[in-house]
Write a protein that holds these residues in place. Structure first.
Motif, short mmCIF file in Angstrom:
data_model
loop_
_atom_site.label_atom_id
_atom_site.label_comp_id
_atom_site.label_asym_id
_atom_site.label_seq_id
_atom_site.Cartn_x
_atom_site.Cartn_y
_atom_site.Cartn_z
N ILE A 297 10.88 10.81 1.81
CA ILE A 297 10.17 9.64 1.29
C ILE A 297 11.10 8.42 1.30
O ILE A 297 10.71 7.32 1.74
N LEU A 298 12.32 8.60 0.85
CA LEU A 298 13.26 7.48 0.80
C LEU A 298 13.58 6.95 2.20
O LEU A 298 13.66 5.73 2.42
N THR A 299 13.74 7.84 3.16
CA THR A 299 14.05 7.37 4.51
C THR A 299 12.83 6.75 5.18
O THR A 299 12.97 5.82 5.99
N LEU A 300 11.64 7.24 4.86
CA LEU A 300 10.43 6.58 5.37
C LEU A 300 10.30 5.17 4.82
O LEU A 300 9.93 4.22 5.54
N LEU A 301 10.62 4.99 3.55
CA LEU A 301 10.62 3.65 2.97
C LEU A 301 11.71 2.79 3.60
O LEU A 301 11.52 1.57 3.80
N ALA A 302 12.84 3.40 3.91
CA ALA A 302 13.94 2.66 4.54
C ALA A 302 13.52 2.12 5.91
O ALA A 302 13.96 1.04 6.33
N ASP A 303 12.68 2.87 6.62
CA ASP A 303 12.22 2.45 7.95
C ASP A 303 11.06 1.46 7.89
O ASP A 303 10.69 0.90 8.92
N LYS A 304 10.49 1.26 6.71
CA LYS A 304 9.30 0.41 6.59
C LYS A 304 9.71 -1.03 6.28
O LYS A 304 10.31 -1.30 5.24
N PRO A 305 9.39 -1.98 7.15
CA PRO A 305 9.71 -3.38 6.85
C PRO A 305 8.97 -3.85 5.60
O PRO A 305 7.85 -3.43 5.31
N GLY A 306 9.62 -4.71 4.85
CA GLY A 306 8.98 -5.30 3.67
C GLY A 306 9.57 -4.87 2.35
O GLY A 306 9.33 -5.53 1.33
N PHE A 307 10.34 -3.79 2.32
CA PHE A 307 10.97 -3.36 1.07
C PHE A 307 12.32 -4.05 0.89
O PHE A 307 13.13 -4.11 1.81
N VAL A 308 12.54 -4.57 -0.32
CA VAL A 308 13.73 -5.35 -0.65
C VAL A 308 14.52 -4.64 -1.74
O VAL A 308 13.94 -4.08 -2.67
N TRP A 309 15.84 -4.65 -1.62
CA TRP A 309 16.71 -3.98 -2.58
C TRP A 309 16.93 -4.85 -3.81
O TRP A 309 17.28 -6.01 -3.71
N ARG A 310 16.72 -4.26 -5.01
CA ARG A 310 16.89 -4.99 -6.27
C ARG A 310 18.02 -4.44 -7.13
O ARG A 310 18.24 -4.93 -8.24
N ASP B 274 0.83 -1.20 0.00
CA ASP B 274 0.00 0.00 0.00
C ASP B 274 0.86 1.25 0.00
O ASP B 274 0.53 2.25 -0.65
N VAL B 275 1.98 1.20 0.73
CA VAL B 275 2.89 2.34 0.77
C VAL B 275 3.49 2.58 -0.61
O VAL B 275 3.59 3.71 -1.08
N ALA B 276 3.88 1.49 -1.29
CA ALA B 276 4.48 1.62 -2.62
C ALA B 276 3.51 2.29 -3.59
O ALA B 276 3.90 3.18 -4.36
N LYS B 277 2.24 1.88 -3.58
CA LYS B 277 1.26 2.49 -4.47
C LYS B 277 1.07 3.97 -4.13
O LYS B 277 0.92 4.81 -5.02
N ARG B 278 1.08 4.30 -2.85
CA ARG B 278 0.90 5.70 -2.43
C ARG B 278 2.09 6.55 -2.86
O ARG B 278 1.95 7.72 -3.20
#
Length: 353
Positions: free
Chosen positions: A266-279, A244-248
């Motif tokens: 935005i980038l640091t908020l995503l960094a703090d959010k569990p579930g995001f994986v580096w590709r 949901d965060v990704a779509k937002r």
């Protein structure tokens, strides 16, 4: 599905509309849901997660099928598609291939990489731009899916331009570029059907001439981009699952010219959010190099859905941190693209149209 089958059995073979293709509605479920959400939203807390939906056109019946639970992400169109008699035949449409990841296996959490990117951001072209309107040009596919009873899908590629004024006014136009398919079987199905019937589904909606932007109704679109981190976290639904965060995040970059400081937040908020994986490094569908993160989505055990597993992809410019692309990928039962969006252009202009 049972009700639909019963209707078919009762009408067959006398159903006069069995070969008629129903065009998309003037307003999608996405438009109506978001307007209702923001009309009743409570500013003090995060927005309520809404069950996503996409339109599915089967024969002469138009039904709305759920894409997932509260953990799944809305993948719906941005705007009404204008009619265009010169659209290409489906036989010419491409079969989509998922974006290739540099780090496909053994990926690690995205947090450290996103924080490093946030710490070194450069100015984007729009940071120093001047003009009355914030201008965006977005290319997308999968916003309104035409699907057969067997699950063969086709959708139109759309290009949407929008202009937003400081007072909240917004104008937009949309044109259809092509048709594309998530797999070879879908392409073969729809191409064969179109050749056999000499007809094909046609998008419909706005009758505004090409190049003549129309003003959008005032409403939820007028929401300002927060300039402080707590409000930005609420805007991005960071209390919800990563998908949901990704779509937002995509919605935010598609509607606003995001300044450098806010991009870093935005980038640091995503960094703090569990579930995001580096590709790692990727090349998006427009041929642009960037860095990517993904978030896997799995429906709850008590409510299995199709797709059974899915993944959201965000591609960022490795210099400016601007969002380049967003993609929704089905992982199981089949691996295929269900939706993508490319943020082609974001700047300021004094010209409307």
């Amino acid at each position: 599905m049972r009700t639909k089958q019963q209707v078919r059995e009762l009408l067959h073979p006398a159903d006069p509309a069995r070969d008629v293709v129903v065009p998309p509605a003037p307003f999608s479920a996405h438009d109506l849901i978001l307007r209702a959400e923001d009309a009743t939203a409570t500013p003090a807390g995060p927005a309520r997660s809404v069950t996503p939906r996409r339109a599915v056109l089967v024969g002469a019946a138009a039904t709305v099928a759920a894409l997932g639970s509260a953990g799944m992400v809305r993948v719906l169109r941005d705007e009404t598609v204008p009619a265009d008699p010169t659209l290409p035949q489906p036989v010419d449409g491409a079969v989509l291939q998922p974006v290739a990841y540099e780090v496909a296996a053994g990926a690690e959490p995205a947090g450290p990489h996103l924080r490093a990117l946030a710490a070194r951001l450069a100015d984007a072209p729009h940071d120093g731009a001047r003009g009355r309107y914030a201008y965006h040009r977005v290319k997308s596919w999968g916003g309104m899916i035409t699907e057969s009873p067997e699950g063969h899908m086709m959708s139109y590629v759309q290009e949407r331009r929008s202009w937003a004024a400081h007072d909240g006014g917004r104008w937009s136009d949309t044109r259809v570029l092509d048709v594309e398919f998530p797999d070879a079987a879908s392409r073969e199905y729809w191409s064969t059907r179109m050749r056999a019937t000499a007809t094909r589904p046609s998008p419909s909606g706005s009758s505004a001439p090409q190049g003549r932007p129309v003003e959008e109704p005032r409403g939820w679109e007028e929401r300002r981009l927060p300039n402080d981190r707590p409000a930005l976290a609420r805007e991005l639904l960071t209390g919800q699952p990563a998908g949901d965060v990704a779509k937002r995040v995509y919605d935010t970059f598609a509607r606003h010219l995001v300044p450098r400081r806010t991009r870093a937040d935005i980038l640091t908020l995503l960094a703090d959010k569990p579930g995001f994986v580096w590709r790692g490094r990727v090349v998006d569908r427009a041929g642009r190099s960037g860095v990517a993160v993904t978030a896997d989505l799995t429906p709850p055990a008590d409510g299995p859905q199709i797709p059974q597993r899915a993944q959201m992809l965000l591609v960022f410019d490795s210099s400016t941190g601007d969002l380049l692309a967003h993609e929704y990928l089905e992982l199981a039962p089949r691996r295929r693209v269900l939706h993508y969006a490319l943020l082609i252009e974001a700047t300021r202009t004094d010209t409307l149209g």
